[in-house]
Design a protein around this motif. Structure first.
Motif, PDB file in Angstrom:
ATOM      1  N   ASP A 114       0.840  -1.188   0.000  1.00  0.00           N
ATOM      2  CA  ASP A 114       0.000   0.000   0.000  1.00  0.00           C
ATOM      3  C   ASP A 114       0.877   1.240   0.000  1.00  0.00           C
ATOM      4  O   ASP A 114       2.044   1.196   0.390  1.00  0.00           O
ATOM      5  CB  ASP A 114      -0.903   0.005   1.241  1.00  0.00           C
ATOM      6  CG  ASP A 114      -1.969  -1.078   1.131  1.00  0.00           C
ATOM      7  OD1 ASP A 114      -2.180  -1.571   0.004  1.00  0.00           O
ATOM      8  OD2 ASP A 114      -2.550  -1.440   2.161  1.00  0.00           O
ATOM      9  N   SER A 115       0.310   2.350  -0.451  1.00  0.00           N
ATOM     10  CA  SER A 115       1.119   3.561  -0.484  1.00  0.00           C
ATOM     11  C   SER A 115       0.766   4.447   0.705  1.00  0.00           C
ATOM     12  O   SER A 115      -0.384   4.802   0.942  1.00  0.00           O
ATOM     13  CB  SER A 115       0.934   4.279  -1.829  1.00  0.00           C
ATOM     14  OG  SER A 115       0.277   5.485  -1.621  1.00  0.00           O
ATOM     15  N   THR A 116       1.822   4.722   1.472  1.00  0.00           N
ATOM     16  CA  THR A 116       1.673   5.457   2.725  1.00  0.00           C
ATOM     17  C   THR A 116       0.942   6.777   2.534  1.00  0.00           C
ATOM     18  O   THR A 116       0.268   7.265   3.436  1.00  0.00           O
ATOM     19  CB  THR A 116       3.075   5.715   3.318  1.00  0.00           C
ATOM     20  OG1 THR A 116       3.756   4.465   3.419  1.00  0.00           O
ATOM     21  CG2 THR A 116       2.994   6.355   4.686  1.00  0.00           C
ATOM     22  N   ASN A 117       1.063   7.348   1.334  1.00  0.00           N
ATOM     23  CA  ASN A 117       0.448   8.651   1.110  1.00  0.00           C
ATOM     24  C   ASN A 117      -1.070   8.608   1.129  1.00  0.00           C
ATOM     25  O   ASN A 117      -1.714   9.655   1.137  1.00  0.00           O
ATOM     26  CB  ASN A 117       0.958   9.263  -0.189  1.00  0.00           C
ATOM     27  CG  ASN A 117       2.243  10.007   0.040  1.00  0.00           C
ATOM     28  OD1 ASN A 117       2.348  10.812   0.953  1.00  0.00           O
ATOM     29  ND2 ASN A 117       3.251   9.688  -0.750  1.00  0.00           N
ATOM     30  N   ASP A 118      -1.651   7.406   1.153  1.00  0.00           N
ATOM     31  CA  ASP A 118      -3.099   7.334   1.333  1.00  0.00           C
ATOM     32  C   ASP A 118      -3.498   7.949   2.666  1.00  0.00           C
ATOM     33  O   ASP A 118      -4.652   8.315   2.875  1.00  0.00           O
ATOM     34  CB  ASP A 118      -3.569   5.871   1.284  1.00  0.00           C
ATOM     35  CG  ASP A 118      -3.567   5.326  -0.142  1.00  0.00           C
ATOM     36  OD1 ASP A 118      -2.948   5.973  -1.008  1.00  0.00           O
ATOM     37  OD2 ASP A 118      -4.161   4.262  -0.375  1.00  0.00           O
ATOM     38  N   LEU A 119      -2.522   8.045   3.577  1.00  0.00           N
ATOM     39  CA  LEU A 119      -2.828   8.563   4.920  1.00  0.00           C
ATOM     40  C   LEU A 119      -2.568  10.064   5.050  1.00  0.00           C
ATOM     41  O   LEU A 119      -3.084  10.720   5.942  1.00  0.00           O
ATOM     42  CB  LEU A 119      -1.965   7.834   5.959  1.00  0.00           C
ATOM     43  CG  LEU A 119      -2.058   6.317   6.003  1.00  0.00           C
ATOM     44  CD1 LEU A 119      -1.029   5.755   6.977  1.00  0.00           C
ATOM     45  CD2 LEU A 119      -3.455   5.888   6.407  1.00  0.00           C
ATOM     46  N   ILE A 120      -1.717  10.595   4.147  1.00  0.00           N
ATOM     47  CA  ILE A 120      -1.205  11.964   4.316  1.00  0.00           C
ATOM     48  C   ILE A 120      -2.179  12.982   3.730  1.00  0.00           C
ATOM     49  O   ILE A 120      -2.662  12.806   2.612  1.00  0.00           O
ATOM     50  CB  ILE A 120       0.158  12.099   3.599  1.00  0.00           C
ATOM     51  CG1 ILE A 120       1.137  11.038   4.106  1.00  0.00           C
ATOM     52  CG2 ILE A 120       0.711  13.501   3.764  1.00  0.00           C
ATOM     53  CD1 ILE A 120       1.662  11.260   5.482  1.00  0.00           C
TER      54      ILE A 120
END
Ligand SMILES: Nc1nc2c(c(=O)[nH]1)N[C@H]1C(S)=C(S)[C@@H](COP(=O)(O)OP(=O)(O)OC[C@H]3O[C@@H](n4cnc5c(=O)[nH]c(N)nc54)[C@H](O)[C@@H]3O)O[C@H]1N2
Ligand SMILES: Nc1nc2c(c(=O)[nH]1)N[C@H]1C(S)=C(S)[C@@H](COP(=O)(O)OP(=O)(O)OC[C@H]3O[C@@H](n4cnc5c(=O)[nH]c(N)nc54)[C@H](O)[C@@H]3O)O[C@H]1N2
Ligand code: SF4
Ligand code: SF4
Ligand code: SF4
Ligand code: SF4
Ligand code: SF4
Ligand SMILES: [Mo]
Lengths: 287, 339, 860
Positions: free
Chosen positions: C780-786
């Motif tokens: 998953d790509s961490t930027n989904d949270l940012i």
């Protein structure tokens, strides 16, 4: 002892193969930054296949150990010890209570003075090169696997299917091909901080002593050289400076070359052989 | 200064901070040995870490698969059959000698090489084994022993068969008998080595549980080979006192070896022999070809004794390879063996 | 630095070998910390408080470099009476705040009586109550070690170790350098964090001197180059200002008047600006038509990538070129990025591998979860294979502002082509089309001077571009000395004259053309491509590459000599005043008027560099001084002030205001922020890079030898947190924020440590952001949270801090995800959950865009 550009041993263009002097690696974790460039450069130059995309959870080490498809392996040790006088955050202020350190060490075939793999090889595929390093000739190896159990350091291994060139035994070649044409081994060439130093073995041994001394004075109380010269291995060409005990790095504390067991084993074998013949003859003679 | 970290956490009523809680957990771990419930395997964490470097093997376990223990087994039978054949021919048990030589050739000169080649990573390069002669490499010696054995056993058998069928007349037949005798003698000599070198092969390695028993292994493999050869011949119907005596002797020795193994322990260094699946294989094997075979012979159940011994010999060969794999993967074994 | 700039770190290790003390300030114990002498664990977003504390320490204990500060900085300048500091009433606001506009009226920040900052009044005793120095002291008076501990979780004992080490390493015969990168930039106050470092370095006399400075460790190989010759919307090459479309800059005259400074180097603005117009439009640019000023596009607001993104999401944008980036993974709120891309009609992707930016329509998590359906996505993706950096020539500009030429090592495979080729060919075709039409909108295209010669493959010669950037005399003189590429254009017509020697030669009368004044001199009349030189003569590397401006290796190096012109010390001598020859000389090229004596004092009527005294090294500034107080050029205050991250576990311990007032929240339902101390998102997430991967992974995840080294996304957490959550090392965990949820493995390590903030235990976790759905290894790509957010000056997102929650166990895949996430992240409600967050569409942020002139701050 990071050299200035081309003056550093790692960048000099010179073939020790021609002048037939013993070469080696001195690997110093106190300057290793764990970048794994050595691992990658090794695989790229030697066209070693990737061997699995498994995440281990062992710190940043997803390589595991040296083997047929891993000739360089950077270790990541998280220890509750102090690294020199390092202050690792709030916890190691002052008297260094509850300290912590992260140590990186790039492991490789030791290129033993007395090499178990070489002695064991029945095909003569493993040879000693002009520079004193130990080389597997892939075209000769028939994959009997005896070197695998004869290496006191668990380095060499037989490459499983379906990887390319499977069936043969592989390990670090000390970049013999590069060395012949005056190039530095790939891993040493790329090491940004010269944690891996390549050069003449005698120079390196001296440098190793000096560096250990330096570090001891600089507060690295547990710095020591790992170079088992006092065991039957009689020293290694790729030797290490380690912080703490060899065991923590998966290095055998007192490695022995298996051939020291030959005498006892063969004696028992001959005794058994003679015994078997005598017993059989008696059995037929007297019954 | 050292205790600022402490002080800042000592705020009354506040949840105890991480590091001091961790200290507590360490205390608990020290007291109880292990902390109940789930935990994390990190330095300083409550759960003791794996030995060495994340528990990774220090030496490499053998890559060998089922072919090798079978090879040990058949090499043993084949080699020692030649010895029995030699004894038989000296003392005029021609039929027994023939049977023994057939076993020697099939087991030692046909099946064994096939198994050995099958196990190679690159079978087509088998002949490279004969590129060099290295007396310091048991594998090299083995290759040569096997070859020599074959070169003696095969002509030996042919000569013996020609002699037995009286194909040629008088003097020439006498000559044949002599030739057979000589070849079979050679086969017997190399046979004993074929049956015992395998012990040297795994005894002179970096695997702790193996090299710690480097003297036991050749004796065990040799004896097991001899006993198996006798047992096989008996099962083929050759019930003579000499074979029984050999069987008794082999079983007795194996029993002694079993005792030796259980007395001469090296703690963590050779625990693979006493623990795990590998330990069980060894125990079962040794009991089958040791005490059980002995007792069965003494009470006269020869066929059962023979079978028990053969199975035991086979199982213990697998056992020893299993031991090598377990011991090779056990970093603590290596460390202990070097203390 | 060891992680992301390993080769550069070689020299840090060398310095350490020579006895330098290495201090690493980072929430995580990284590979850099492992090699540092002191690791300072800090709560993400606390750096202004930390550095502010050191500033206070240095001032209160008289550890600052008095002579340097007195003469070289604006410490002595007098501020206006109506200036009010954030400190007064601890409101967190400076004077001039306009709540409705959510912006400052910066009038009151100026020097007393000198609105244009030239020839300011100074009190060299630094005693005047309204002088910058006294104001600075007051501003940071409350940043005590105890306060630092409250905000950053750094105990006083550790704080003092750092402060003392830094002070000890500074002075006449010593210098200390500060290296920074995203740990400082990717914050709602990024520019101000770096400003705090500049104040500290100025106080310690560490700027313009060898071994000193503030080094921005840059990003993509030539990211420095891409701010110099920008890929940014708000500046033109050489940090010239992009004309505004708000009616105030209708004519060239108006634009020049607005941006030309009375004194200092920027007085020459017209020379640089007109020369660039001549480079763009060649013969078509004449004095009569304002040198084509009207053809230059004008700024009508914040045209940053995020604004585009919102236009995409709202269907206001039809198509996009994606060249050398992968926002589907690396863009903040990447979940929203992907869904927005899916609204485009067409998308051109130029890359070396099929990245998520090109495959989102078939393999994104949204597709797998059924949120999007491939057959319903209308976006037509055109994928062009790109040539990698080894497959084409060109120049890289690195952190030191050094241009290094790069040869082509191999031909690109198959149809892969360079950016140069693509842009060149595209331009040729567009111009051809424009020539057919008579539409006035196409006039700028018709006017373009597209002269670049090309090879048989249609690749333009990169040196011809470099030549244009260096600049030439416009009067064509084919074949004359100093003329490159024959002085002719594609048709063989006379085109340009000899190369100019440097930017000093540029004129505003159209007699010179220059594509980037700061690079001028890199390919001069001697026709030697200095970027391609490789024989360094001294330790500064003169003779290796070309460092702008004018090969000055250390900028503002006049500061390496005392006010009267002697080196501060033998150990640190660099340039000095040679009384005999009455000129500046030294090891480096003096960054100063060569024959201006240290005694020189302007009368107050001079203009340009003549207005700068002989003891004022910072010649880009109107007053020639180093700015402790920034009167002009920043949108969020003249002094750096600690604000909490937009999502924070605690309230601001220093001011009643929690967050940076001027920040652009990009408020939107898909982009919500949790209020301070929200119990639903108790943990602080910070993101970072791994040595083994490169950003969105296009250059690493797809290569097996790199991918196998870090094959899976993980989250670093402390043993304490792991125990609290009953998580074991290696367990799967789900990490959730108001923007989305992702799955990772738990990497439990004492390299992460709980923070004590004011007695409250705050846990931080750290995750790399390299993973995505394409390629051999997936994650998953961490930027989904940012969240998407815009720092007030340069619109960088706060990618280094946000609030998250952790749920042990794997993330439900497929449609189940929607249901599951609702449990933790209720939808609906107002998009602005944070009390200080304005409703959607509220003003604020549109004035951002501070790269030009003063705001030269490192951003991606
Ligand atoms: N191997 C590798 N190298 C690269 C890149 C790559 O992807 N891989 N990317 C390149 C690019 S594009 C760039 S921009 C650079 C970026 O280079 P860096 O900025 O060094 O990279 P990051 O790891 O993003 O951030 C650096 C550190 O900031 C820490 N940090 C997070 N929050 C804070 C905070 O609030 N305060 C402080 N003091 N530290 C904080 C993080 O823990 C991290 O260790 O690297 C370049 N080099
Ligand atoms: N959470 C979080 N998010 C971040 C960051 C962070 O620290 N945390 N860091 C931010 C930063 S600093 C940056 S720079 C961005 C990076 O984000 P992006 O730039 O979007 O990601 P990259 O993977 O660097 O994209 C570069 C792409 O260009 C391709 N490429 C390489 N060479 C060439 C070429 O010569 N031509 C063409 N056409 N393509 C080429 C590569 O294959 C790669 O796919 O990520 C940002 N995102
Ligand atoms: S380390 Fe092992 S593989 Fe390397 S030379 Fe020594 S014995 Fe051979
Ligand atoms: S596997 Fe190859 S290299 Fe190893 S011992 Fe056998 S033949 Fe020699
Ligand atoms: S010497 Fe060559 S083969 Fe050996 S590890 Fe280094 S790069 Fe690999
Ligand atoms: S390249 Fe050098 S610094 Fe990097 S991991 Fe290998 S040994 Fe360490
Ligand atoms: S990738 Fe290039 S720029 Fe980055 S560290 Fe390595 S050499 Fe330097
Ligand atoms: Mo970047």
């Amino acid at each position: 002892m990071i050299g200035e550009g081309i003056h550093s041993a790692n960048q000099r263009r010179h073939s020790y193969v021609q002048d037939r002097v013993e070469v080696g690696f001195f690997t110093d974790p106190s300057v290793c930054i764990g970048c794994k460039a050595c691992e990658v450069a090794c695989k790229e130059w030697n066209q070693v296949p990737d061997d699995g995309f498994t995440w281990t959870g062992n710190s940043y080490d997803n390589t595991g150990h040296l083997g047929a498809s891993t000739w360089r392996h950077v270790m990541f040790l998280e220890q509750d010890r102090q690294k020199g006088n390092q202050i690792a955050g709030t916890m190691s202020l002052g008297d260094g209570e509850d300290p912590f350190r992260w140590v990186f060490l790039s492991d490789v075939c030791k290129h033993c003075e007395e090499a178990g793999c070489l002695e064991a090889c029945p095909t003569g595929s493993i040879v000693r090169t002009e520079t004193g390093t130990v080389l597997v000739q892939d075209d000769v190896c028939n994959g009997c696997g005896y070197c695998v159990v004869s290496c006191p350091f668990g380095v060499i291994d037989r490459r499983p299917k379906p990887l390319p060139e499977s069936g043969g035994a592989f390990k670090c070649t000390f970049c013999y091909d590069r060395q012949k044409s005056g190039l530095v081994p790939a891993c040493a060439k790329v090491c940004p901080t010269e944690s891996i130093v390549f050069g003449r073995l005698d120079d390196l041994r001296a440098q190793g002593q000096k560096r250990t001394q330096q570090l001891r004075e600089a507060g690295y109380t547990d710095a020591q050289l790992y170079d088992p010269t006092d065991t039957s291995v009689r020293g290694i060409h790729a030797f290490f400076l380690i912080l703490g005990e060899p065991e923590a790095y998966g290095l055998p504390p007192r490695p022995q070359i298996p051939t020291i067991h030959l005498k006892a084993a063969w004696t028992a074998a001959f005794a058994t052989a003679i015994g078997a013949i005598v017993v059989t003859l008696c059995a037929f003679a007297f019954l | 200064m050292p205790n600022t970290a402490r002080k800042m956490r000592a705020l009354p009523g506040e949840p105890m901070s991480g590091e001091s809680r961790l200290d507590e957990l360490r205390e608990e771990a020290r007291a109880k040995g292990v902390v109940p419930g789930r935990g994390v395997d990190v330095v300083g964490g409550p759960i003791p870490r794996k030995p060495g470097y994340y528990g990774e093997p220090v030496v490499k376990p053998p890559v060998w698969t089922w072919e090798i223990p079978l090879y040990f087994f058949f090499g043993g039978i084949g080699g020692m059959s030649a010895v029995i054949a030699f004894g038989a021919i000296l003392f005029h048990h021609v039929d027994l000698a023939r049977a023994a030589m057939w076993i020697a050739v099939i087991a030692g000169a046909v099946v064994s090489p096939i198994l050995l080649i099958m196990d190679l990573g690159r079978p087509h390069l088998f002949l490279n084994m004969l590129r060099v002669f290295k007396h310091r490499s048991p594998m090299s010696m083995g290759a040569w022993i096997l070859t020599a054995f074959g070169t003696c056993a095969v002509p030996g058998l042919i000569a013996l068969e020609l002699h037995a069928h009286q194909i040629f007349p008088g003097t020439f037949d006498q000559l044949l008998r002599l030739v057979a005798g000589i070849f079979i003698f050679g086969a017997a000599i190399f046979g004993t080595l074929l049956a015992t070198y395998t012990g040297v092969l795994i005894g002179a390695t970096a695997i702790p549980a193996w090299f710690l028993h480097r003297t036991l292994l050749p004796i065990h493999f040799g004896t097991a080979g001899l006993g198996s050869a006798a047992a096989a011949l008996e099962l083929l119907g050759h019930r003579i006192a000499s074979l029984n005596a050999i069987g008794l002797f082999a079983a007795a020795v194996e029993t002694l070896l079993l005792i030796w193994l259980s007395v001469n322990k090296h703690g963590a260094a050779d625990r693979a022999i006493h623990e795990h699946r590998s330990g069980w294989l060894i125990r079962i094997g040794e009991i089958l070809n040791g005490p059980l075979a002995l007792v069965l012979r003494l009470v006269g159940l020869i066929p059962l004794a023979a079978i028990s011994f053969l199975v035991g010999a086979l199982v213990s060969r697998f056992g020893w390879i299993a031991v090598g794999k377990v011991s090779g993967c056990d970093p603590e074994a290596v460390f202990a063996s070097q203390k | 630095m060891a992680e992301a700039h390993p080769v550069g770190f070689r020299w840090v290790m060398k310095a350490k070998e020579r006895g330098a003390t290495i201090i690493h300030v980072d929430p995580r114990f990284s590979r850099t910390s492992a090699l540092a002498d002191i690791w300072v664990p800090i709560r993400a977003g606390g750096d202004i408080a930390f550095l502010g504390g050191i500033i206070r320490h240095v001032i209160e204990n008289n550890l600052f470099f008095r002579d340097y500060v007195m003469h070289f900085t604006n410490a002595s300048c007098i501020l206006r009476e109506d200036f009010r500091d954030t400190d007064e009433g601890a409101t967190g606001f400076f004077s001039g705040w306009n709540e409705k506009q959510r912006a400052y009226d910066k009038e009151s920040w100026l020097y007393e009586g000198h609105p244009d900052l030239s020839f300011p009044e100074r009190d060299l005793t630094l005693q005047h109550p309204r002088c910058v120095f006294q104001q600075l002291r007051r501003h940071y008076s409350r940043y005590t070690p105890e306060m630092v501990e409250k905000v950053c979780g750094i105990p006083p004992a550790l704080f003092h170790k750092v402060a003392d080490a830094l002070a000890r390493a500074s002075g006449p015969d010593k210098t200390a350098a500060i290296c920074y990168a995203l740990g400082w930039t990717q914050h709602s106050k990024g520019v101000q964090i770096i400003r705090t470092a500049s104040i500290l370095q100025l106080l310690l006399g560490n700027i313009g001197r060898p071994g000193g400075g503030i080094l921005a460790l840059r990003g993509h190989a030539s990211i420095q180059g891409s701010t110099d010759i920008p890929t940014l919307y708000d500046i033109l090459p050489g940090y010239l200002v992009m004309p505004k479309g708000d009616g105030t800059e209708e004519t060239l005259q108006q634009h020049l008047e607005k941006n030309t400074k009375p004194t200092g180097l920027w007085h020459n603005y017209p020379d640089y600006f007109v020369s660039i117009l001549k480079a763009y439009y060649g013969k078509s640019a004449t004095a009569e038509n304002d040198f084509g000023y009207n053809w230059v596009p004008k700024l009508t607001g914040n045209h940053s990538f995020f604004e585009y993104l919102y236009d995409m999401a709202d269907g206001k944008m039809e198509g996009m070129f994606m060249m050398g980036q992968n926002p589907a993974v690396a863009g903040a709120n990447s979940r929203f990025q992907r869904t927005s891309l899916a609204k485009l009609k067409w998308l051109v992707v130029r890359d070396m591998v099929e990245i998520e930016g090109a495959t989102f329509w078939c393999d994104s998590p949204e597709i797998k979860r059924g949120e999007l359906k491939a057959e319903e996505i209308e976006t037509e993706v055109f994928f062009f294979p790109a040539a990698g950096h080894a497959e084409k020539e060109g120049a890289f500009t690195q952190t030191q502002r050094m241009l290094q030429w790069r040869q082509k090592a191999v031909d690109p495979p198959g149809d892969s082509r360079s950016e140069g080729w693509f842009m060149h060919q595209l331009a040729l075709r567009l111009i051809a089309k424009a020539k057919q039409s008579s539409d006035p909108l196409d006039e700028p295209l018709r006017a373009l001077d597209w002269w670049y010669p090309e090879d048989e493959l249609g690749e333009p010669y990169m040196e011809s571009v470099l030549a244009e950037i260096n600049g030439w005399y416009t009067n064509p003189q084919p074949g004359a000395d100093g003329v490159v590429f024959g002085g002719i254009d594609r048709e063989g017509n006379p085109h340009h004259g000899p190369q100019v020697e440097g930017f000093a030669k540029l004129k505003a009368d159209g007699s010179t053309a220059c594509g980037g004044w700061i690079y001028s001199g890199v390919l001069g009349p001697d026709k030697i491509n200095k970027a391609n030189t490789r024989s360094s003569k001294n330790y500064l590397g003169h003779g290796w590459g070309f460092v702008w401006p004018a090969d000055r290796r250390i900028i503002y190096n006049r500061a390496s000599a005392t006010p009267t012109g002697e080196p501060w010390s033998e150990a640190k001598k660099l340039v000095w005043w040679d009384q005999g020859q009455r000129k500046w000389t030294g090891i480096d090229v003096p960054d100063f008027v060569p024959d201006k004596s240290p005694e020189y004092r302007p009368t107050g009527n001079e203009s340009g560099l003549a207005g700068i005294p002989g003891d004022a090294p910072f010649i880009l500034h109107e007053d020639g001084l180093g700015w402790l107080h920034v009167a002009k050029g920043l949108n969020d205050g003249p002094f750096p002030t600690h604000y909490e991250p937009l999502e924070s576990p605690v309230h601001n311990a220093l001011y009643s205001r929690d967050t940076n007032p001027v920040v652009n929240w990009f408020t939107r339902a898909e982009n919500r922020f949790a209020p301070p101390g929200d119990p639903r998102f108790p943990f602080v997430l910070t993101t970072y890079r791994l040595t083994e991967h490169h950003t969105a992974g296009g250059m690493s995840r797809f290569l097996s030898h790199l991918a196998e080294l870090q094959p899976e996304l993980f989250a670093e957490m402390s043993p304490e947190l792991a125990r609290e959550l009953k998580i074991e090392n290696g367990d799967y965990i789900s990490v959730i924020s108001l923007r989305g949820g992702i799955e990772a493995r738990a990497l439990v390590s004492r390299r992460m440590r709980p923070m004590q903030l004011n007695g409250k235990t705050v846990h931080q976790i750290a995750m790399p952001f390299h993973f995505g759905s394409a390629g051999p290894i997936e994650g998953d790509s961490t930027n989904d949270l940012i969240p998407i957010s815009g720092e007030p000056n340069v619109t960088i997102m706060e990618a280094k801090v946000c609030g998250v929650n952790i749920v042990p166990g794997r993330l439900p895949r497929g449609p189940a995800f929607e249901e599951w996430i609702k449990k933790y992240v209720p939808t609906g409600g107002p998009p602005n959950l944070h009390p200080e967050q304005p409703p959607p569409g509220a003003p604020g942020g549109e004035q951002a865009g501070g790269h030009g002139q003063h705001g030269k701050t490192d951003q991606q």
